[in-house]
Scaffold this motif. Structure first.
Motif, PDB file in Angstrom:
ATOM      1  N   ALA A 234     -17.688  25.026 -11.835  1.00  0.00           N
ATOM      2  CA  ALA A 234     -16.312  25.525 -11.792  1.00  0.00           C
ATOM      3  C   ALA A 234     -15.606  25.013 -10.544  1.00  0.00           C
ATOM      4  N   GLY A 235     -16.323  25.036  -9.412  1.00  0.00           N
ATOM      5  CA  GLY A 235     -15.747  24.476  -8.189  1.00  0.00           C
ATOM      6  C   GLY A 235     -15.544  22.983  -8.285  1.00  0.00           C
ATOM      7  N   LEU A 236     -16.445  22.301  -9.004  1.00  0.00           N
ATOM      8  CA  LEU A 236     -16.319  20.853  -9.197  1.00  0.00           C
ATOM      9  C   LEU A 236     -15.071  20.522 -10.008  1.00  0.00           C
ATOM     10  N   ALA A 237     -14.780  21.341 -11.013  1.00  0.00           N
ATOM     11  CA  ALA A 237     -13.561  21.123 -11.804  1.00  0.00           C
ATOM     12  C   ALA A 237     -12.317  21.262 -10.938  1.00  0.00           C
ATOM     13  N   GLY A 238     -12.298  22.275 -10.067  1.00  0.00           N
ATOM     14  CA  GLY A 238     -11.164  22.442  -9.161  1.00  0.00           C
ATOM     15  C   GLY A 238     -11.017  21.279  -8.197  1.00  0.00           C
ATOM     16  N   ALA A 239     -12.151  20.778  -7.693  1.00  0.00           N
ATOM     17  CA  ALA A 239     -12.117  19.645  -6.767  1.00  0.00           C
ATOM     18  C   ALA A 239     -11.626  18.386  -7.470  1.00  0.00           C
ATOM     19  N   THR A 240     -11.991  18.216  -8.738  1.00  0.00           N
ATOM     20  CA  THR A 240     -11.525  17.056  -9.510  1.00  0.00           C
ATOM     21  C   THR A 240     -10.007  17.100  -9.670  1.00  0.00           C
ATOM     22  N   TRP A 241      -9.473  18.264  -9.968  1.00  0.00           N
ATOM     23  CA  TRP A 241      -8.022  18.423 -10.110  1.00  0.00           C
ATOM     24  C   TRP A 241      -7.318  18.137  -8.785  1.00  0.00           C
ATOM     25  N   THR A 242      -7.911  18.567  -7.668  1.00  0.00           N
ATOM     26  CA  THR A 242      -7.329  18.281  -6.354  1.00  0.00           C
ATOM     27  C   THR A 242      -7.303  16.785  -6.089  1.00  0.00           C
ATOM     28  N   THR A 243      -8.382  16.082  -6.436  1.00  0.00           N
ATOM     29  CA  THR A 243      -8.437  14.631  -6.253  1.00  0.00           C
ATOM     30  C   THR A 243      -7.359  13.932  -7.073  1.00  0.00           C
ATOM     31  N   ILE A 244      -7.187  14.362  -8.321  1.00  0.00           N
ATOM     32  CA  ILE A 244      -6.152  13.764  -9.179  1.00  0.00           C
ATOM     33  C   ILE A 244      -4.775  13.990  -8.580  1.00  0.00           C
TER      34      ILE A 244
ATOM     35  N   LEU B 287       4.983  -3.610   5.936  1.00  0.00           N
ATOM     36  CA  LEU B 287       4.053  -3.672   4.802  1.00  0.00           C
ATOM     37  C   LEU B 287       2.702  -4.230   5.226  1.00  0.00           C
ATOM     38  N   ASP B 288       2.705  -5.236   6.097  1.00  0.00           N
ATOM     39  CA  ASP B 288       1.450  -5.826   6.559  1.00  0.00           C
ATOM     40  C   ASP B 288       0.619  -4.809   7.341  1.00  0.00           C
ATOM     41  N   VAL B 289       1.282  -4.049   8.201  1.00  0.00           N
ATOM     42  CA  VAL B 289       0.572  -3.037   8.993  1.00  0.00           C
ATOM     43  C   VAL B 289       0.003  -1.958   8.077  1.00  0.00           C
ATOM     44  N   ALA B 290       0.805  -1.479   7.147  1.00  0.00           N
ATOM     45  CA  ALA B 290       0.355  -0.425   6.233  1.00  0.00           C
ATOM     46  C   ALA B 290      -0.828  -0.893   5.396  1.00  0.00           C
ATOM     47  N   ARG B 291      -0.797  -2.137   4.961  1.00  0.00           N
ATOM     48  CA  ARG B 291      -1.877  -2.677   4.130  1.00  0.00           C
ATOM     49  C   ARG B 291      -3.140  -2.939   4.947  1.00  0.00           C
ATOM     50  N   SER B 292      -2.985  -3.173   6.229  1.00  0.00           N
ATOM     51  CA  SER B 292      -4.132  -3.517   7.076  1.00  0.00           C
ATOM     52  C   SER B 292      -4.941  -2.286   7.490  1.00  0.00           C
ATOM     53  N   ILE B 293      -4.305  -1.130   7.569  1.00  0.00           N
ATOM     54  CA  ILE B 293      -4.977   0.078   8.039  1.00  0.00           C
ATOM     55  C   ILE B 293      -5.562   0.824   6.847  1.00  0.00           C
ATOM     56  N   HIS B 294      -6.832   1.135   6.907  1.00  0.00           N
ATOM     57  CA  HIS B 294      -7.515   1.781   5.781  1.00  0.00           C
ATOM     58  C   HIS B 294      -6.999   3.208   5.574  1.00  0.00           C
ATOM     59  N   THR B 295      -7.090   3.652   4.322  1.00  0.00           N
ATOM     60  CA  THR B 295      -6.656   5.007   3.972  1.00  0.00           C
ATOM     61  C   THR B 295      -7.354   6.053   4.823  1.00  0.00           C
ATOM     62  N   LEU B 296      -8.641   5.853   5.083  1.00  0.00           N
ATOM     63  CA  LEU B 296      -9.407   6.827   5.855  1.00  0.00           C
ATOM     64  C   LEU B 296      -8.894   6.941   7.280  1.00  0.00           C
TER      65      LEU B 296
ATOM     66  N   ILE C 171      -2.698   0.297  -8.914  1.00  0.00           N
ATOM     67  CA  ILE C 171      -2.937   0.916  -7.612  1.00  0.00           C
ATOM     68  C   ILE C 171      -3.253   2.402  -7.767  1.00  0.00           C
ATOM     69  N   TRP C 172      -2.622   3.047  -8.739  1.00  0.00           N
ATOM     70  CA  TRP C 172      -2.924   4.449  -9.029  1.00  0.00           C
ATOM     71  C   TRP C 172      -4.395   4.604  -9.391  1.00  0.00           C
ATOM     72  N   GLU C 173      -4.887   3.703 -10.231  1.00  0.00           N
ATOM     73  CA  GLU C 173      -6.305   3.726 -10.606  1.00  0.00           C
ATOM     74  C   GLU C 173      -7.193   3.547  -9.378  1.00  0.00           C
ATOM     75  N   PHE C 174      -6.817   2.617  -8.509  1.00  0.00           N
ATOM     76  CA  PHE C 174      -7.584   2.401  -7.285  1.00  0.00           C
ATOM     77  C   PHE C 174      -7.568   3.648  -6.411  1.00  0.00           C
ATOM     78  N   ASN C 175      -6.414   4.319  -6.322  1.00  0.00           N
ATOM     79  CA  ASN C 175      -6.294   5.491  -5.463  1.00  0.00           C
ATOM     80  C   ASN C 175      -7.080   6.683  -6.005  1.00  0.00           C
ATOM     81  N   ILE C 176      -7.254   6.760  -7.319  1.00  0.00           N
ATOM     82  CA  ILE C 176      -8.134   7.794  -7.881  1.00  0.00           C
ATOM     83  C   ILE C 176      -9.526   7.647  -7.290  1.00  0.00           C
ATOM     84  N   ARG C 177      -9.972   6.420  -7.223  1.00  0.00           N
ATOM     85  CA  ARG C 177     -11.298   6.131  -6.662  1.00  0.00           C
ATOM     86  C   ARG C 177     -11.302   6.324  -5.146  1.00  0.00           C
ATOM     87  N   ASP C 178     -10.244   5.861  -4.482  1.00  0.00           N
ATOM     88  CA  ASP C 178     -10.190   5.918  -3.031  1.00  0.00           C
ATOM     89  C   ASP C 178     -10.072   7.350  -2.521  1.00  0.00           C
TER      90      ASP C 178
END
Length: 300
Positions: free
Chosen positions: A103-113, A152-161, A239-246
Motif C-alpha cells: 500500500a505504501g509502495l502504491a503511494g510512493a509510485t503515485w508520488t513519483t509520477i 540551457l547549457d548550464v541547466a543541461r550540464s548539472i545533474h538532476t540529483l 523527456i517525460w519518459e526519461f524523467n519517470i525513470r530519473d
C-alpha cells in the motif's frame, strides 16, 4: 558558455577532413579516450572487484530471486523474531506486513509520477522561450541568444540529483524539491530539442508571415507553432519518459516517491523488497514507453 576543448578539437578535425577520414579521426580520438580512462583507473588500482565477488553475487542473486511481494501469499503468518539467546521478541504476520508495504509502495509510485509529470511540464514551459531565442534561423538579438544558450547549457550540464540537493536546502524535503530539480535539468534538454526543431523549418514560410507586418508573437503562433507542434509533443513525451525513470532516485535526497523506498531497502540490505520496488519501476517505465510510442506514431 564556451565549449570544451574536446568539442572544439573534434569540430576542427571534422572540418579539416571529410567523409570517411573524418569518421576515422573521431573514432581514433574516442578509442584514445577509452584507453586513457581504462589505463588511469587500472594504474590507480580502482578496477578491483573486491573480495569474494562471485560468492557475494550469488548470495545477492538468491535474495533478489524472491521479491518481497510473494509474502502476501507465501509469508509466514506467525514469523518469530528471537534474540541471540533464543528469547522470543515478537511475532508478526508477514502477509499483513507485506500488504501494508505494498500500500505504501502504491503511494510512493503515485508520488513519483506526480514529480516527473509536473517537473517535465514546468521544464518544457521554461525552455520554450529560450529555445525561440537560441534557434539560429529566427535571428534573435545576439546577446539574448547567447544568454539563452548559456542558460540551457548550464541547466543541461548539472545533474538532476545536484539540483535536488541544492533545492532541498532551499524549499525543504518533499516533492516540491523533486519537481523543481526535474524542471531545471529538463529545461536544458527541452530547449536544445525545441531549438533544433525550429531550425528545421523552412525560413521562407517564416519570412512570408513577417512580410505582411506580423510581429514576433504573431510569427511564432502562425508560422512556427503549427509546424513544430508534433515534434514538440514527441520531444516532451521522450523527456517525460526519461524523467519517470530519473525521478525514482530523487528519494535519496528526500524528495519522496520510489527513490525513498529504494534507499531504505538498500540501507537495510532488504534485497527482496528492493526487487519488488525495481519490478514496479521497470513496469512503470515500460508502460509509459508503450503509451508514448503509440502517441508518437499517431503524430506521424
Amino acid at each position: 558558455m564556451t565549449r570544451s576543448w574536446c568539442a572544439r578539437l573534434a569540430e576542427r578535425l571534422a572540418k579539416g577532413c571529410s567523409g570517411r577520414s573524418a569518421f576515422l579521426a573521431l573514432t581514433l580520438i574516442y578509442f584514445l579516450l577509452v584507453a586513457a580512462c581504462f589505463g588511469s583507473l587500472a594504474g590507480e588500482g580502482e578496477l578491483s572487484l573486491g573480495r569474494n565477488p562471485v560468492r557475494n553475487l550469488l548470495r545477492t542473486a538468491v535474495e533478489f530471486a524472491r521479491p518481497s511481494f510473494v509474502d502476501v501469499w507465501l509469508g509466514n503468518p506467525e514469523f518469530a523474531y528471537r534474540s541471540d539467546d533464543g528469547t522470543l521478541l515478537r511475532v508478526e504476520n508477514r502477509r499483513t506486513v507485506e500488504l501494508e508495504y505494498l500500500a505504501g509502495l502504491a503511494g510512493a509510485t503515485w508520488t513519483t509520477i506526480r514529480i516527473a509529470t509536473l517537473g517535465s511540464l514546468l521544464g518544457a514551459v521554461l525552455a520554450l522561450p529560450l529555445a525561440v531565442l537560441t534557434a539560429r534561423n529566427l535571428a534573435a538579438p545576439g546577446q539574448l541568444a547567447w544568454l539563452a544558450k548559456a542558460t540551457l547549457d548550464v541547466a543541461r550540464s548539472i545533474h538532476t540529483l545536484v539540483f535536488g540537493l541544492v533545492l532541498v536546502g532551499i524549499v525543504g524535503l518533499g516533492p516540491t524539491a523533486g519537481i523543481l530539480a526535474i524542471a531545471l535539468h529538463s529545461m536544458g534538454s527541452y530547449g536544445k530539442l525545441f531549438a533544433e526543431s525550429i531550425e528545421t523549418l523552412d525560413i521562407a514560410s517564416i519570412d512570408a508571415v513577417r512580410s505582411v507586418g506580423a510581429g514576433p508573437v504573431q510569427v511564432f503562433f502562425n508560422a512556427i507553432w503549427p509546424a513544430v507542434l508534433p515534434q514538440f509533443v514527441s520531444s516532451h513525451l521522450y523527456i517525460w519518459e526519461f524523467n519517470i525513470r530519473d525521478s525514482t532516485i530523487l528519494g535519496i535526497i528526500g524528495a519522496g516517491g520510489l527513490g525513498l523506498l529504494i534507499t531504505e531497502a538498500i540501507s537495510l540490505f532488504q534485497w527482496g523488497r528492493l526487487a519488488t520496488v525495481l519490478i514496479v519501476v521497470v513496469f512503470l517505465v515500460a508502460s509509459f514507453d508503450a503509451i508514448s510510442r503509440r502517441i508518437r506514431l499517431a503524430l506521424l
